[in-house]
Enzyme design. Structure first.
Site, short mmCIF file in Angstrom:
data_model
loop_
_atom_site.label_atom_id
_atom_site.label_comp_id
_atom_site.label_asym_id
_atom_site.label_seq_id
_atom_site.Cartn_x
_atom_site.Cartn_y
_atom_site.Cartn_z
CE LYS A 131 12.67 -11.08 41.25
NZ LYS A 131 12.19 -10.82 39.89
CE LYS A 188 10.72 0.53 44.35
NZ LYS A 188 11.44 -0.69 44.03
N GLY A 201 7.89 -10.02 39.57
CA GLY A 201 6.98 -9.81 40.70
C GLY A 201 5.53 -10.03 40.34
NE ARG A 202 5.18 -6.62 35.07
CZ ARG A 202 6.41 -6.18 35.26
NH1 ARG A 202 6.85 -5.93 36.48
NH2 ARG A 202 7.22 -5.97 34.25
CG HIS A 258 -26.44 0.60 39.65
ND1 HIS A 258 -27.73 1.03 39.38
CD2 HIS A 258 -26.45 -0.74 39.46
CE1 HIS A 258 -28.48 -0.02 39.07
NE2 HIS A 258 -27.72 -1.10 39.11
CD GLU A 312 5.41 -3.18 38.36
OE1 GLU A 312 5.63 -4.37 38.62
OE2 GLU A 312 5.32 -2.32 39.23
CD GLU A 335 6.65 0.79 49.59
OE1 GLU A 335 7.75 0.20 49.46
OE2 GLU A 335 6.14 1.48 48.68
O1 F6P Z 1 6.58 -1.99 42.11
C1 F6P Z 1 7.86 -2.42 41.79
C2 F6P Z 1 8.11 -3.80 42.29
O2 F6P Z 1 9.42 -4.13 42.01
C3 F6P Z 1 7.16 -4.85 41.72
O3 F6P Z 1 7.46 -5.26 40.45
C4 F6P Z 1 7.25 -5.90 42.75
O4 F6P Z 1 6.24 -6.83 42.60
C5 F6P Z 1 7.16 -5.06 43.99
O5 F6P Z 1 7.92 -3.91 43.69
C6 F6P Z 1 7.62 -5.71 45.26
O6 F6P Z 1 8.95 -6.11 45.21
P1 F6P Z 1 9.53 -7.14 46.23
O7 F6P Z 1 8.84 -8.43 46.05
O8 F6P Z 1 11.00 -7.23 45.92
O9 F6P Z 1 9.31 -6.61 47.62
#
Ligand code: F6P
Length: 551
Positions: free
Chosen positions: A206, A512, A267-268, A384, A353, A212
């Site tokens: 987003k 972060k 995001g979620r 199990h 979240e 990452e």
């Molecule tokens: O974990 C925090 C967060 O902002 C999530 O809400 C989001 O889905 C994720 O990081 C990834 O963010 P982005 O889509 O901006 O890379």
């Protein structure tokens, strides 16, 4: 002076008097239909809960008093329900039909949404048909989706859930972790070596700044170039999904190959947007649109049905009863379908979240526990692993069983065994087994009275342990869409009752920021100001041979 009604104290009082589930079933033949709701092709049987008519009525009063309906309507109206970021949360608009009207700041966003869906359709059809080719003119065989959190979990889960519908030539891979074992596990898999000339990367973020994702994207680009993709042809191998056009361009992706979404998509809640591109690639756009339609059917139900027969409301209220009144500290999700293996992981982010908050919309401490920890695995594997504890442990957790009646395979014997296990678990959790029953069974099996007395406590089940069962006829795109939307709306209802902002996630920021500092210290060997434990860990990581233990 008349006392102000307090649904929380009513709930506390009533819960002390509620009969056991066994007694409730024995005393009321109409219990199953009274606690069963059907919507959007799903059935929710919530009858195996410690709930009676009085508790149910108090839960509805609680929801009404908390303004659940107003918060729901505000979300659908495009109001800025995400108050800390001053944003709408309009994921429901993403799955509405072309002629729907959803306004953000007065502007109808539906045409923008459908323009992106049409772009996804065009692109996914090209890739699936083989007319979108890599730099040497070959059809794409492997799609690697790079993203994390909501930009990963939703499409990863849905692609797995709908794997019966997958395209026969395309293999979908997902890379989220900054741990390069994840990226290497795909790019350097010796059992399945990838050909850069037939590999397509989707960089999904987003913000297009997430550490990452950007690091994995850079390493992926280096792999493609090292594998012979000319810089001038990278646009055949890299596409982006983002809200951040400038950053996509700066990364070197042609913005013609960018699929846009908007800051009012959390995001979620983003798998319904272009973040769902891997779903369209894997299953086809027609299936993706069926997924959207299933979610939309649940949206319509949620938006228009009275609380009493509203499925997300019922699911949420039973959750409130278990967590806030009866004291459950976690929730277990047990999907009895192997393809739903990633459902608990998706719901972990969605619920935890969203509602893992400790302050209200006004910043005051919340009065009671918010979201319980959510966890789970598919049945029957889970039986199990930890079901021992769920049946006889001192800790209890309510369970959502997900049962799918028709399988996508032809092994009907397996399917009968699977469903039998699913139904047997909720029955056993509810009924339990008394010590007297256990003792009688032992004696009937030939044990002496002394032996039966010794073993009976170990074979006793307390019972009265709550569960919901959600039934789907089959795991198809529409019912999957409805299932995910059901849980999304459960989150809104519970968030309204706890009065928290379900759409922000400030809790992920602090770590972060600290990680950025520590990365520098690991790289440059500089020292920072940390507690002694963190400092020692940094030094240990910097030092190839660990220092000897101090005396
Ligand atoms: O974990 C925090 C967060 O902002 C999530 O809400 C989001 O889905 C994720 O990081 C990834 O963010 P982005 O889509 O901006 O890379």
């Amino acid at each position: 002076m008349t006392a102000v009604p307090d649904p929380w104290s009513d709930l506390a009082t009533l819960s002390l008097r509620v009969a056991t589930m066994r007694e409730l079933f024995a005393g009321d033949a109409s219990r199953p239909p009274k606690h069963t709701v059907e919507a959007a092709g799903l059935v929710l049987d919530a009858s195996k809960n410690r709930i009676d008519d009085g508790l149910l009525a108090s839960l509805f009063s609680l929801a009404r008093g908390a303004g659940v309906e107003a918060r729901r309507d505000a979300m659908f109206a495009g109001d800025k329900v995400n108050v800390t970021e001053q944003r709408a949360a309009l994921h429901v608009a993403l799955r509405a039909p072309r002629d729907a009207v959803f306004r953000v700041d007065g502007r109808n966003v539906t045409p923008d949404i459908h323009a992106v869906l049409d772009h996804m359709e065009e692109f996914s059809e090209q890739v699936r048909s083989g007319s979108w080719t890599g730099h040497q003119g070959d059809a794409i065989t492997d799609v690697i989706h790079i993203g994390i959190g909501g930009s990963d979990l939703g499409p990863r889960f849905v692609c797995a859930a709908l794997s019966s519908y997958r395209h026969e030539r395309l293999s979908l891979h997902f890379v989220a972790n900054v741990d390069a074992h994840a990226l290497d596990g795909v790019l350097a898999d010796i059992a399945n070596p990838l050909n850069p000339a037939t590999t397509l990367f989707i960089i999904a973020s987003k913000t297009f700044t997430t550490a990452e994702t950007m690091m994995n994207a850079r390493s992926a680009r280096a792999w493609a170039v090292a594998g012979g993709v000319p810089e001038s042809k990278l646009h055949r191998h890299f596409v982006a999904v983002s809200t951040n056009t400038d950053a996509v361009r700066a990364f070197g992706i042609d913005t013609k190959n960018m699929f846009e979404f908007w800051d009012w998509v959390g995001g979620r809640y983003s798998l319904w947007s272009a973040i769902g591109l891997p779903i369209a690639l894997s299953c086809g756009m027609a299936r993706f649109r069926e997924l959207l339609a299933g979610a939309h059917a649940m949206d319509v139900h949620f938006a228009t049905t009275p609380l009493e027969s509203n499925m997300p409301v019922r699911l949420a209220l039973v959750g409130i009863l278990n967590a806030n009144v009866l004291g459950a500290r976690s929730v277990c999700v047990a999907p009895y379908h192997q393809h739903l293996e990633l459902l608990p992981a998706h719901l972990q982010q969605l619920e935890m979240e969203s509602n893992g908050k400790s302050v209200t919309l006004d910043g005051a401490p919340v009065a009671r526990a918010t979201v319980p920890v959510l966890w789970g695995q598919p049945g029957t594997n889970a039986q199990h692993a930890y079901f021992q504890c769920l049946h006889q442990g001192s800790e209890w957790a309510p369970i959502d069983f997900i049962a799918v009646i028709e399988p996508a395979h032809a092994h009907l014997e397996h399917q009968r065994a699977l469903l039998a296990n699913c139904f047997a678990q909720s029955e056993a959790l509810m009924n339990g087994k008394t010590e007297g029953q256990a003792r009688a069974e032992l004696i009937a099996a030939g044990a002496s009275a002394a032996e039966a007395a010794r073993l009976a406590p170990h074979k006793t089940f307390p019972g009265n342990r709550p569960s919901n069962t959600i039934v789907m006829q089959r795991l198809d795109p529409a019912s999957l869409g409805a299932l995910i939307a059901l849980y999304e709306h459960k989150v809104l209802v519970q968030g309204s009752i706890w009065n928290v902002d379900s759409f922000d996630q400030w809790g992920v920021e602090l770590g972060k920021v600290l990680a950025k500092t520590i990365v520098d210290e690991l790289e440059k060997g500089t020292s920072g100001t940390h507690d002694a434990s963190t400092q020692a860990l940094i030094e240990r990581a910097r030092n190839p041979s660990p220092p000897p233990p101090s005396p």
